[in-house]
Design an enzyme around this catalytic site. Sequence first.
Site, mmCIF file in Angstrom:
data_model
loop_
_atom_site.group_PDB
_atom_site.id
_atom_site.type_symbol
_atom_site.label_atom_id
_atom_site.label_comp_id
_atom_site.label_asym_id
_atom_site.label_seq_id
_atom_site.Cartn_x
_atom_site.Cartn_y
_atom_site.Cartn_z
ATOM 1 N N ASN A 228 0.879 -1.181 0.000
ATOM 2 C CA ASN A 228 0.000 0.000 0.000
ATOM 3 C C ASN A 228 0.910 1.222 0.000
ATOM 4 O O ASN A 228 1.476 1.577 1.027
ATOM 5 C CB ASN A 228 -0.891 -0.027 1.248
ATOM 6 N N SER B 191 2.694 -2.155 10.326
ATOM 7 C CA SER B 191 4.127 -2.235 10.618
ATOM 8 C C SER B 191 4.724 -3.607 10.319
ATOM 9 O O SER B 191 5.664 -4.030 10.998
ATOM 10 C CB SER B 191 4.415 -1.811 12.065
ATOM 11 N N HIS C 188 -9.818 1.322 4.208
ATOM 12 C CA HIS C 188 -8.582 1.479 4.963
ATOM 13 C C HIS C 188 -8.854 2.435 6.135
ATOM 14 O O HIS C 188 -9.636 3.383 6.003
ATOM 15 C CB HIS C 188 -7.472 2.029 4.059
ATOM 16 N N GLU D 131 -6.075 -4.861 10.146
ATOM 17 C CA GLU D 131 -5.048 -3.857 10.428
ATOM 18 C C GLU D 131 -5.403 -3.117 11.715
ATOM 19 O O GLU D 131 -6.214 -2.182 11.700
ATOM 20 C CB GLU D 131 -4.974 -2.845 9.282
ATOM 21 N N GLY E 287 1.807 2.257 10.696
ATOM 22 C CA GLY E 287 2.789 3.336 10.573
ATOM 23 C C GLY E 287 3.436 3.737 11.891
ATOM 24 O O GLY E 287 4.097 4.766 11.977
ATOM 25 N N GLU F 161 -7.329 4.827 7.276
ATOM 26 C CA GLU F 161 -7.110 6.257 6.986
ATOM 27 C C GLU F 161 -8.308 6.839 6.251
ATOM 28 O O GLU F 161 -8.638 8.024 6.423
ATOM 29 C CB GLU F 161 -5.803 6.421 6.193
ATOM 30 N N LYS G 112 0.101 4.217 -0.315
ATOM 31 C CA LYS G 112 -0.552 5.419 0.225
ATOM 32 C C LYS G 112 -0.276 6.598 -0.711
ATOM 33 O O LYS G 112 -0.159 6.405 -1.920
ATOM 34 C CB LYS G 112 -0.096 5.689 1.664
HETATM 35 P P1 PGA Z 1 2.352 0.260 7.592
HETATM 36 O O1 PGA Z 1 0.931 0.492 6.861
HETATM 37 O O2 PGA Z 1 2.885 -1.055 7.065
HETATM 38 O O3 PGA Z 1 3.182 1.426 7.182
HETATM 39 O O4 PGA Z 1 2.083 0.197 9.051
HETATM 40 C C1 PGA Z 1 0.052 -0.562 6.623
HETATM 41 C C2 PGA Z 1 -1.213 -0.035 5.987
HETATM 42 O O5 PGA Z 1 -1.658 1.054 6.377
HETATM 43 O O6 PGA Z 1 -1.792 -0.678 5.090
#
Ligand code: PGA
Length: 250
Positions: A12, A212, A97, A168, A174, A99, A14
Amino acid sequence: MAAPRRKLIAGNWKMNGGLAANDALLRALVAGLAHDGCKVAVCVPAPYLAQVQALCAGTSLELGAQDVSQHDAGAFTGEVCAAMLKEFGVGYCLVGHSERRQYHGETDTLVAEKAKAALAHGITPIVCVGETLAEREAGRTEAVVKRQMAAVIHTNGHCISEIVVAYEPVWAIGTGKTATPEQAQQVHAILRAQLKAATEHSARISILYGGSMNAANASSLLGQADIDGGLVGGASLKAADFLQIIAAAR
Ligand code: PGA
């Protein structure tokens, strides 16, 4: 009976990337991919779909998007519909997601409709669910992920066996704080049971872990019974790290 699921590692990106950086990253990925490895996809910002489609052509790398409109067409300024994604060879689309839920107010119902729009155009939605830190600390993890999943099951009926799920935990995204393999497996088992009750074809549904995931922790997470792959944010932007995660999924 062994589960009939080949592992899937989805990157991803982003809101990251650029023409030159994408080119370098994808060329390094393609050069490093094993022929008999797991399934690999990259979910890229919409403006780069054509570029990434061209770079992935003839490789095993699949193309993904990060969001889709619940509508088919019309006066929805700024939105991108599933038919448009399909024209660029998109095979996967992230839906719900955290976000998007957090910054764009996406509700469980909207997420379920977006999954439906993707499925209607032959795109596999990667439906993201997960609890916040406050919800986990209040002992509400199970209730939250089940509520998020239930909306998608309700709206998608028998098509539910065609989705991919990504668990997630929001507190792990993140932050560098990964769920332990045991914590993740516990939630994956809950989701697996919920999907099993919803469809006789639940064994087809891959449940990815995200939050992460990195080269160091991937193999212990991917070794869990109900973890069928990963949704990888930060580490998917570095070819060497992403390739190590992919190798751990074989
Ligand atoms: P990350 O993000 O691996 O940077 O924690 C995962 C995601 O948001 O899909």
